[in-house]
Design a protein around this motif. Structure first.
Motif, mmCIF file in Angstrom:
data_model
loop_
_atom_site.group_PDB
_atom_site.id
_atom_site.type_symbol
_atom_site.label_atom_id
_atom_site.label_comp_id
_atom_site.label_asym_id
_atom_site.label_seq_id
_atom_site.Cartn_x
_atom_site.Cartn_y
_atom_site.Cartn_z
ATOM 1 N N GLY A 184 0.782 -1.232 0.000
ATOM 2 C CA GLY A 184 0.000 0.000 0.000
ATOM 3 C C GLY A 184 0.809 1.275 0.000
ATOM 4 N N ASP A 185 2.139 1.173 -0.023
ATOM 5 C CA ASP A 185 2.991 2.357 -0.025
ATOM 6 C C ASP A 185 3.659 2.485 -1.390
ATOM 7 N N THR A 186 3.746 3.710 -1.893
ATOM 8 C CA THR A 186 4.351 3.970 -3.195
ATOM 9 C C THR A 186 5.430 5.030 -3.061
ATOM 10 N N SER A 187 6.617 4.730 -3.566
ATOM 11 C CA SER A 187 7.715 5.692 -3.550
ATOM 12 C C SER A 187 7.497 6.747 -4.627
ATOM 13 N N PRO A 188 7.838 8.012 -4.334
ATOM 14 C CA PRO A 188 7.718 9.062 -5.345
ATOM 15 C C PRO A 188 8.926 9.141 -6.277
ATOM 16 N N VAL A 189 9.933 8.298 -6.071
ATOM 17 C CA VAL A 189 11.157 8.379 -6.866
ATOM 18 C C VAL A 189 10.878 7.924 -8.297
ATOM 19 N N PRO A 190 11.194 8.753 -9.300
ATOM 20 C CA PRO A 190 10.885 8.384 -10.694
ATOM 21 C C PRO A 190 11.886 7.389 -11.268
ATOM 22 N N THR A 191 11.382 6.444 -12.042
ATOM 23 C CA THR A 191 12.226 5.505 -12.775
ATOM 24 C C THR A 191 11.705 5.431 -14.207
ATOM 25 N N TYR A 192 12.509 4.847 -15.088
ATOM 26 C CA TYR A 192 12.159 4.814 -16.505
ATOM 27 C C TYR A 192 11.600 3.467 -16.947
ATOM 28 N N SER A 193 11.506 2.522 -16.029
ATOM 29 C CA SER A 193 10.803 1.262 -16.256
ATOM 30 C C SER A 193 10.202 0.859 -14.915
ATOM 31 N N PRO A 194 9.169 0.011 -14.910
ATOM 32 C CA PRO A 194 8.559 -0.380 -13.636
ATOM 33 C C PRO A 194 9.564 -1.121 -12.758
ATOM 34 N N LEU A 195 9.649 -0.723 -11.486
ATOM 35 C CA LEU A 195 10.627 -1.308 -10.570
ATOM 36 C C LEU A 195 10.022 -1.447 -9.184
#
Length: 323
Positions: free
Chosen positions: A175-186
Protein backbone atom coordinates in the motif's frame (compact mmCIF):
# COMPACT_ATOMS: atom_id res chain seq x y z
CA UNK A 1 29.93 3.32 -6.73
CA UNK A 2 32.48 2.44 -9.37
CA UNK A 3 33.44 -0.99 -10.65
CA UNK A 4 37.18 -0.85 -9.89
CA UNK A 5 38.20 -4.24 -11.26
CA UNK A 6 41.38 -4.10 -13.38
CA UNK A 7 39.89 -6.53 -15.89
CA UNK A 8 36.12 -6.03 -15.71
CA UNK A 9 34.04 -8.62 -17.50
CA UNK A 10 32.04 -7.59 -20.51
CA UNK A 11 28.49 -8.74 -19.98
CA UNK A 12 25.86 -9.07 -22.68
CA UNK A 13 22.64 -9.14 -20.71
CA UNK A 14 19.51 -10.98 -21.73
CA UNK A 15 16.47 -12.02 -19.78
CA UNK A 16 16.37 -15.79 -19.17
CA UNK A 17 13.58 -18.03 -17.98
CA UNK A 18 13.48 -20.05 -14.78
CA UNK A 19 11.01 -22.55 -13.38
CA UNK A 20 11.56 -22.07 -9.66
CA UNK A 21 13.40 -20.07 -6.99
CA UNK A 22 17.10 -19.92 -7.81
CA UNK A 23 19.78 -19.14 -5.21
CA UNK A 24 22.71 -17.06 -6.48
CA UNK A 25 25.85 -16.66 -4.38
CA UNK A 26 28.22 -13.68 -4.57
CA UNK A 27 31.81 -13.27 -5.65
CA UNK A 28 34.22 -11.16 -3.61
CA UNK A 29 35.44 -8.01 -5.40
CA UNK A 30 38.00 -5.45 -4.09
CA UNK A 31 37.33 -1.75 -4.65
CA UNK A 32 41.01 -1.03 -5.31
CA UNK A 33 44.14 -0.33 -3.27
CA UNK A 34 46.24 -2.37 -0.81
CA UNK A 35 43.68 -1.98 1.99
CA UNK A 36 40.75 -2.26 -0.36
CA UNK A 37 37.20 -2.26 0.87
CA UNK A 38 35.62 -5.45 -0.46
CA UNK A 39 32.11 -6.02 -1.75
CA UNK A 40 30.03 -9.12 -2.46
CA UNK A 41 28.68 -9.01 -6.02
CA UNK A 42 25.63 -11.15 -6.82
CA UNK A 43 24.57 -9.49 -10.08
CA UNK A 44 25.52 -9.77 -12.89
CA UNK A 45 26.36 -13.46 -13.10
CA UNK A 46 27.29 -15.37 -16.23
CA UNK A 47 23.99 -17.24 -16.32
CA UNK A 48 21.76 -14.37 -15.16
CA UNK A 49 22.48 -10.71 -15.66
CA UNK A 50 19.19 -8.94 -15.07
CA UNK A 51 16.28 -9.02 -12.64
CA UNK A 52 13.82 -6.67 -14.27
CA UNK A 53 15.97 -3.65 -15.10
CA UNK A 54 18.26 -4.31 -12.08
CA UNK A 55 21.65 -5.11 -13.62
CA UNK A 56 24.18 -4.76 -10.78
CA UNK A 57 24.01 -5.67 -7.07
CA UNK A 58 26.93 -5.02 -4.68
CA UNK A 59 26.57 -5.74 -0.96
CA UNK A 60 29.20 -4.62 1.55
CA UNK A 61 29.91 -4.61 5.29
CA UNK A 62 29.49 -4.33 8.11
CA UNK A 63 33.11 -3.13 7.82
CA UNK A 64 35.04 -1.28 10.46
CA UNK A 65 36.43 1.75 8.67
CA UNK A 66 39.56 1.70 10.85
CA UNK A 67 40.39 -1.67 9.30
CA UNK A 68 38.99 -1.35 5.76
CA UNK A 69 39.83 2.29 5.10
CA UNK A 70 36.16 2.93 4.29
CA UNK A 71 34.84 4.00 0.93
CA UNK A 72 36.92 6.41 -1.13
CA UNK A 73 35.72 6.17 -4.71
CA UNK A 74 37.13 9.08 -6.74
CA UNK A 75 35.34 10.65 -9.74
CA UNK A 76 34.36 8.08 -12.35
CA UNK A 77 31.84 8.02 -15.23
CA UNK A 78 28.53 6.27 -15.93
CA UNK A 79 26.22 6.02 -18.94
CA UNK A 80 22.86 4.38 -19.62
CA UNK A 81 21.93 3.53 -16.04
CA UNK A 82 20.64 4.74 -12.69
CA UNK A 83 22.58 4.10 -9.46
CA UNK A 84 20.60 3.31 -6.31
CA UNK A 85 22.45 3.75 -3.00
CA UNK A 86 21.01 2.20 0.18
CA UNK A 87 22.82 2.18 3.53
CA UNK A 88 22.23 0.14 6.68
CA UNK A 89 25.02 1.79 8.72
CA UNK A 90 27.36 4.74 8.15
CA UNK A 91 27.31 7.83 5.97
CA UNK A 92 28.64 8.50 2.45
CA UNK A 93 29.19 11.87 0.77
CA UNK A 94 28.03 12.02 -2.85
CA UNK A 95 29.13 14.61 -5.42
CA UNK A 96 28.25 14.56 -9.11
CA UNK A 97 28.73 16.56 -12.29
CA UNK A 98 25.03 17.49 -12.47
CA UNK A 99 25.75 19.80 -9.51
CA UNK A 100 24.43 17.56 -6.74
CA UNK A 101 26.09 17.28 -3.33
CA UNK A 102 24.29 14.99 -0.88
CA UNK A 103 24.72 12.55 1.98
CA UNK A 104 23.72 8.90 1.76
CA UNK A 105 22.31 7.85 5.15
CA UNK A 106 20.65 4.69 6.49
CA UNK A 107 17.02 4.28 5.47
CA UNK A 108 17.24 6.97 2.77
CA UNK A 109 17.58 6.25 -0.94
CA UNK A 110 19.76 8.28 -3.27
CA UNK A 111 19.07 7.64 -6.96
CA UNK A 112 21.40 9.10 -9.57
CA UNK A 113 20.45 9.03 -13.24
CA UNK A 114 23.50 8.80 -15.50
CA UNK A 115 21.58 8.97 -18.77
CA UNK A 116 23.80 10.27 -21.58
CA UNK A 117 26.71 10.68 -19.16
CA UNK A 118 27.65 11.74 -15.63
CA UNK A 119 30.62 11.50 -13.28
CA UNK A 120 30.48 11.26 -9.51
CA UNK A 121 32.41 10.38 -6.37
CA UNK A 122 31.48 8.60 -3.14
CA UNK A 123 33.47 8.95 0.08
CA UNK A 124 32.53 7.70 3.55
CA UNK A 125 32.51 10.57 6.05
CA UNK A 126 34.90 11.05 8.96
CA UNK A 127 32.03 10.36 11.36
CA UNK A 128 31.56 6.85 9.95
CA UNK A 129 33.06 4.03 12.03
CA UNK A 130 31.09 1.16 10.45
CA UNK A 131 30.05 1.00 6.80
CA UNK A 132 27.30 -1.38 5.67
CA UNK A 133 24.95 -1.21 2.71
CA UNK A 134 24.21 -1.98 -0.92
CA UNK A 135 24.93 -0.33 -4.25
CA UNK A 136 22.54 -1.17 -7.07
CA UNK A 137 22.34 -0.28 -10.75
CA UNK A 138 19.30 -0.09 -13.01
CA UNK A 139 19.67 -0.30 -16.79
CA UNK A 140 17.83 2.43 -18.68
CA UNK A 141 15.62 1.29 -21.57
CA UNK A 142 16.75 2.29 -25.05
CA UNK A 143 14.13 5.02 -25.35
CA UNK A 144 15.46 6.85 -22.28
CA UNK A 145 19.14 5.96 -21.97
CA UNK A 146 20.31 9.30 -23.42
CA UNK A 147 18.22 11.36 -21.01
CA UNK A 148 19.75 14.22 -19.02
CA UNK A 149 21.60 13.26 -15.83
CA UNK A 150 19.85 13.88 -12.51
CA UNK A 151 19.51 13.00 -8.84
CA UNK A 152 16.66 12.18 -6.43
CA UNK A 153 16.58 11.62 -2.67
CA UNK A 154 13.79 10.02 -0.64
CA UNK A 155 13.40 8.94 3.00
CA UNK A 156 10.53 6.40 3.03
CA UNK A 157 8.25 6.15 6.04
CA UNK A 158 8.29 2.60 7.45
CA UNK A 159 5.24 0.38 6.94
CA UNK A 160 4.87 -1.93 9.95
CA UNK A 161 3.00 -5.02 11.02
CA UNK A 162 3.33 -7.84 13.53
CA UNK A 163 6.95 -8.98 13.33
CA UNK A 164 7.94 -6.89 10.32
CA UNK A 165 8.93 -3.42 9.12
CA UNK A 166 9.26 -2.38 5.47
CA UNK A 167 10.70 0.69 3.73
CA UNK A 168 9.65 1.03 0.08
CA UNK A 169 12.25 3.08 -1.77
CA UNK A 170 11.16 2.32 -5.35
CA UNK A 171 7.79 1.26 -6.74
CA UNK A 172 4.85 0.04 -4.66
CA UNK A 173 4.41 -2.56 -1.93
CA UNK A 174 2.04 -3.04 1.01
CA UNK A 175 0.00 0.00 0.00
CA UNK A 176 2.99 2.36 -0.03
CA UNK A 177 4.35 3.97 -3.20
CA UNK A 178 7.71 5.69 -3.55
CA UNK A 179 7.72 9.06 -5.34
CA UNK A 180 11.16 8.38 -6.87
CA UNK A 181 10.89 8.38 -10.69
CA UNK A 182 12.23 5.51 -12.77
CA UNK A 183 12.16 4.81 -16.51
CA UNK A 184 10.80 1.26 -16.26
CA UNK A 185 8.56 -0.38 -13.64
CA UNK A 186 10.63 -1.31 -10.57
CA UNK A 187 10.32 -2.48 -6.99
CA UNK A 188 12.89 -1.81 -4.28
CA UNK A 189 12.28 -2.26 -0.54
CA UNK A 190 14.11 -3.06 2.69
CA UNK A 191 12.40 -5.60 4.96
CA UNK A 192 13.18 -6.26 8.62
CA UNK A 193 11.69 -9.51 9.93
CA UNK A 194 11.65 -10.66 13.54
CA UNK A 195 12.32 -14.32 14.45
CA UNK A 196 9.49 -16.70 13.57
CA UNK A 197 7.76 -14.25 11.22
CA UNK A 198 5.75 -15.38 8.20
CA UNK A 199 4.87 -12.61 5.74
CA UNK A 200 3.03 -13.09 2.44
CA UNK A 201 3.32 -10.16 0.07
CA UNK A 202 1.00 -9.34 -2.81
CA UNK A 203 3.28 -8.72 -5.79
CA UNK A 204 2.87 -8.01 -9.50
CA UNK A 205 2.74 -11.35 -11.32
CA UNK A 206 4.45 -9.82 -14.37
CA UNK A 207 7.55 -9.05 -12.27
CA UNK A 208 10.57 -11.20 -11.62
CA UNK A 209 11.99 -10.66 -8.13
CA UNK A 210 15.29 -10.88 -6.28
CA UNK A 211 15.63 -11.28 -2.52
CA UNK A 212 19.06 -10.16 -1.26
CA UNK A 213 19.60 -11.46 2.27
CA UNK A 214 21.69 -9.13 4.42
CA UNK A 215 21.36 -11.06 7.67
CA UNK A 216 19.67 -14.20 8.96
CA UNK A 217 18.05 -16.99 6.96
CA UNK A 218 14.93 -16.30 4.93
CA UNK A 219 12.54 -18.81 3.40
CA UNK A 220 11.55 -17.50 -0.05
CA UNK A 221 8.52 -19.41 -1.36
CA UNK A 222 9.80 -22.49 0.44
CA UNK A 223 13.49 -22.18 -0.55
CA UNK A 224 15.92 -21.00 2.13
CA UNK A 225 18.35 -18.20 1.38
CA UNK A 226 21.17 -17.38 3.79
CA UNK A 227 23.23 -14.24 4.38
CA UNK A 228 24.60 -12.74 1.13
CA UNK A 229 22.45 -14.98 -1.09
CA UNK A 230 20.32 -13.47 -3.84
CA UNK A 231 17.18 -15.55 -4.37
CA UNK A 232 15.71 -15.19 -7.86
CA UNK A 233 11.94 -15.64 -8.24
CA UNK A 234 10.61 -15.86 -11.84
CA UNK A 235 7.47 -14.08 -13.07
CA UNK A 236 4.08 -15.68 -12.65
CA UNK A 237 3.55 -15.34 -8.90
CA UNK A 238 0.99 -12.92 -7.50
CA UNK A 239 2.23 -13.52 -3.94
CA UNK A 240 5.66 -13.95 -2.39
CA UNK A 241 5.91 -15.89 0.88
CA UNK A 242 8.75 -14.96 3.23
CA UNK A 243 9.54 -16.50 6.61
CA UNK A 244 12.24 -16.42 9.26
CA UNK A 245 13.26 -19.03 11.80
CA UNK A 246 15.02 -18.55 15.14
CA UNK A 247 16.85 -15.33 14.22
CA UNK A 248 15.84 -11.94 12.81
CA UNK A 249 16.56 -11.14 9.18
CA UNK A 250 17.08 -8.13 6.98
CA UNK A 251 16.66 -8.27 3.21
CA UNK A 252 16.28 -6.16 0.11
CA UNK A 253 13.44 -7.04 -2.25
CA UNK A 254 14.07 -6.05 -5.87
CA UNK A 255 11.75 -6.55 -8.82
CA UNK A 256 10.49 -5.54 -12.22
CA UNK A 257 9.14 -7.03 -15.43
CA UNK A 258 11.74 -8.79 -17.60
CA UNK A 259 13.77 -6.04 -19.24
CA UNK A 260 13.24 -7.29 -22.78
CA UNK A 261 16.38 -5.66 -24.21
CA UNK A 262 19.95 -6.89 -24.56
CA UNK A 263 22.62 -4.57 -23.22
CA UNK A 264 26.39 -4.52 -23.15
CA UNK A 265 27.75 -3.62 -19.72
CA UNK A 266 31.47 -3.01 -19.24
CA UNK A 267 33.22 -1.18 -16.39
CA UNK A 268 30.83 1.67 -15.47
CA UNK A 269 29.09 1.92 -18.81
CA UNK A 270 25.84 0.42 -20.07
CA UNK A 271 25.48 0.58 -23.85
CA UNK A 272 24.31 -1.43 -26.81
CA UNK A 273 27.48 -2.19 -28.80
CA UNK A 274 31.24 -2.52 -28.62
CA UNK A 275 31.79 0.68 -30.55
CA UNK A 276 29.51 2.66 -28.27
CA UNK A 277 31.28 1.44 -25.14
CA UNK A 278 34.70 2.05 -26.70
CA UNK A 279 33.59 5.57 -27.57
CA UNK A 280 32.50 6.28 -23.99
CA UNK A 281 35.87 5.04 -22.74
CA UNK A 282 37.74 7.28 -25.18
CA UNK A 283 35.68 10.30 -24.15
CA UNK A 284 36.32 9.68 -20.45
CA UNK A 285 40.05 9.26 -20.99
CA UNK A 286 40.03 12.47 -22.99
CA UNK A 287 38.68 14.36 -19.97
CA UNK A 288 41.54 13.23 -17.70
CA UNK A 289 44.58 15.53 -17.51
CA UNK A 290 47.56 15.85 -15.19
CA UNK A 291 45.66 18.43 -13.17
CA UNK A 292 42.31 16.62 -12.99
CA UNK A 293 39.18 16.60 -15.15
CA UNK A 294 38.28 18.93 -17.97
CA UNK A 295 34.79 19.44 -19.35
CA UNK A 296 33.29 16.85 -21.67
CA UNK A 297 30.41 14.39 -21.91
CA UNK A 298 30.76 13.35 -18.25
CA UNK A 299 31.26 16.77 -16.67
CA UNK A 300 33.14 17.47 -13.43
CA UNK A 301 31.75 16.56 -9.96
CA UNK A 302 30.98 19.66 -7.95
CA UNK A 303 33.61 20.46 -5.30
CA UNK A 304 35.60 17.23 -5.67
CA UNK A 305 39.40 17.40 -5.68
CA UNK A 306 40.23 13.68 -5.83
CA UNK A 307 42.11 12.56 -8.96
CA UNK A 308 39.72 10.82 -11.37
CA UNK A 309 39.78 7.06 -11.93
CA UNK A 310 41.18 6.11 -15.37
CA UNK A 311 39.26 3.53 -17.38
CA UNK A 312 40.85 0.08 -17.57
CA UNK A 313 41.93 -1.24 -20.98
CA UNK A 314 39.27 -2.80 -23.15
CA UNK A 315 39.41 -6.60 -23.61
CA UNK A 316 41.41 -7.90 -26.57
CA UNK A 317 38.25 -9.24 -28.18
CA UNK A 318 35.37 -7.06 -29.34
CA UNK A 319 32.57 -6.66 -26.87
CA UNK A 320 29.50 -8.55 -28.00
CA UNK A 321 26.92 -6.44 -29.73
CA UNK A 322 23.22 -6.54 -29.09
CA UNK A 323 21.49 -9.47 -30.72
Amino acid sequence: MSNLEDRPDEVECTATAASDVEIMTPRDVPLGGPRAMRVRRTLPQRHRSLIGAWCFVDHYGPDEVADSGGMKVAPHPHTGLQTVSWLFTGEIEHRDSAGNHAMVRPGEVNLMTAGRGISHSEVSTAATSTLHGAQLWVALPDAHRHTDPGFTHHAPTPVTGTGWEVRVFLGSLLGDTSPVPTYSPLLGAELLLEPGTALTLDVDATYEHGVLVDSGVVGVDGTDAKKDDLAYVPPGRSTLALRTYDAPARLLLLGGPPFGESIVMWWNFVGRSHDEIAGYRTEWQGQITDTGLVEGRFGIPVGDELPPIPAPPLPNARLKERR
